[in-house]
Design a protein around this motif. Structure first.
Motif, PDB file in Angstrom:
ATOM      1  N   ARG A  79       0.856  -1.182  -0.104  1.00  0.00           N
ATOM      2  CA  ARG A  79       0.065  -0.093  -0.128  1.00  0.00           C
ATOM      3  C   ARG A  79       0.988   1.331  -0.046  1.00  0.00           C
ATOM      4  N   ARG A  80       1.896   1.116   0.892  1.00  0.00           N
ATOM      5  CA  ARG A  80       2.934   2.351   0.719  1.00  0.00           C
ATOM      6  C   ARG A  80       3.477   2.539  -0.692  1.00  0.00           C
ATOM      7  N   PHE A  81       3.743   1.501  -1.148  1.00  0.00           N
ATOM      8  CA  PHE A  81       4.603   1.611  -2.681  1.00  0.00           C
ATOM      9  C   PHE A  81       3.546   2.114  -3.596  1.00  0.00           C
ATOM     10  N   PHE A  82       2.225   1.650  -3.508  1.00  0.00           N
ATOM     11  CA  PHE A  82       1.257   2.171  -4.307  1.00  0.00           C
ATOM     12  C   PHE A  82       0.947   3.500  -4.098  1.00  0.00           C
ATOM     13  N   ASN A 122       5.579  15.780  -2.797  1.00  0.00           N
ATOM     14  CA  ASN A 122       4.795  14.811  -2.181  1.00  0.00           C
ATOM     15  C   ASN A 122       5.273  13.346  -2.220  1.00  0.00           C
ATOM     16  N   ALA A 123       5.574  12.865  -3.462  1.00  0.00           N
ATOM     17  CA  ALA A 123       5.928  11.453  -3.777  1.00  0.00           C
ATOM     18  C   ALA A 123       7.297  11.406  -3.359  1.00  0.00           C
ATOM     19  N   GLU A 124       8.362  12.368  -2.997  1.00  0.00           N
ATOM     20  CA  GLU A 124       9.560  12.200  -2.332  1.00  0.00           C
ATOM     21  C   GLU A 124       9.356  11.954  -0.986  1.00  0.00           C
ATOM     22  N   ARG A 125       8.507  12.561  -0.469  1.00  0.00           N
ATOM     23  CA  ARG A 125       7.987  12.603   0.999  1.00  0.00           C
ATOM     24  C   ARG A 125       7.534  11.315   1.404  1.00  0.00           C
ATOM     25  N   ARG A 131      10.621   4.117   3.013  1.00  0.00           N
ATOM     26  CA  ARG A 131      12.042   3.730   3.287  1.00  0.00           C
ATOM     27  C   ARG A 131      12.164   3.389   4.937  1.00  0.00           C
ATOM     28  N   ILE A 132      11.536   4.492   5.751  1.00  0.00           N
ATOM     29  CA  ILE A 132      11.694   4.241   7.086  1.00  0.00           C
ATOM     30  C   ILE A 132      10.876   3.318   7.879  1.00  0.00           C
ATOM     31  N   GLY A 140      13.226  -3.204  -0.709  1.00  0.00           N
ATOM     32  CA  GLY A 140      14.336  -2.635  -1.284  1.00  0.00           C
ATOM     33  C   GLY A 140      14.144  -2.424  -2.824  1.00  0.00           C
ATOM     34  N   ALA A 141      13.471  -3.543  -3.150  1.00  0.00           N
ATOM     35  CA  ALA A 141      13.566  -3.683  -4.586  1.00  0.00           C
ATOM     36  C   ALA A 141      12.248  -2.767  -5.160  1.00  0.00           C
TER      37      ALA A 141
END
Length: 198
Positions: A79-82, A122-125, A131-132, A140-141
């Motif tokens: 979900r975080r990835f999406f 926003n996407a960078e954040r 990552r955290i 990681g992938a």
């Protein structure tokens, strides 16, 4: 081998033929007077154990229920990835689930809009939060995939039109990009001409 199988079959037969405590007890007599029912119970117990084992193996190789791959059912990591991809204006448009030797799933995201500078920030954040929150090889992938999408979106010479992410068995990605200043193709020119003539 037979020394191990026979006692197991006998135990399964006894367990399979056990009666509930609230049922009236019927005395069928000793088990040796009803050998077919004992053997039948053992065969049923062995058959259900083999069926359970087979369905477990089959679901691992053949895939599971497609419902398990819907966005509401995927892991928090996915979900975080999406969310990182959606912050860039990519919208989930298709899910493919299949089986074969191993099950696989892929998600197709299409560009619903061109991302603004605020969308990229926003996407960078979101990527940093991801990552955290998530670690490991698979995470990681997926983080590298999100980073690559961000890099393409930050470069204004190409438009990212679609991203196809295969999450299972291992996260991989394919990108569809168009040059920003490319000439229209023949089909696109016909559509543009038809619109201009109206």
């Amino acid at each position: 081998m037979m020394r191990l199988i026979c006692p197991m079959l006998l135990c399964l037969a006894v367990i399979g033929n056990a009666q509930a405590a609230d049922m009236p007890a019927q005395d069928p007599g000793p088990w040796y007077l009803h050998p077919l029912s004992v053997v039948g119970g053992a065969v049923k117990a062995v058959g259900s154990a083999a069926g359970s084992a087979w369905s477990g193996v089959a679901s691992w190789f053949g895939g599971s229920d497609p419902y398990d791959y819907l966005p509401s059912q995927v892991s928090d990591d996915d979900r975080r990835f999406f969310a990182t991809l959606q912050a860039l204006g990519l919208q989930l448009s298709e899910i493919k689930v299949g089986g074969g030797t191993f099950s696989h799933s892929s998600y197709r995201f299409v560009a619903a809009r061109e991302p603004s500078d605020a969308d990229i920030q926003n996407a960078e954040r979101r990527l940093e939060e991801y990552r955290i929150a998530a670690g490991g090889l698979r995470a990681g992938a997926k983080q590298r995939i999100a980073r690559a999408v961000l890099d393409v979106e930050s470069d204004r010479s190409f438009l990212l039109t679609a991203v196809v992410v295969e999450l299972w068995p291992w996260p991989t990605v394919s990108y569809e990009m168009n040059a920003r200043n490319r000439p229209p193709e023949a089909g696109e020119r016909r559509v543009i001409d038809a619109i201009q003539q109206q």
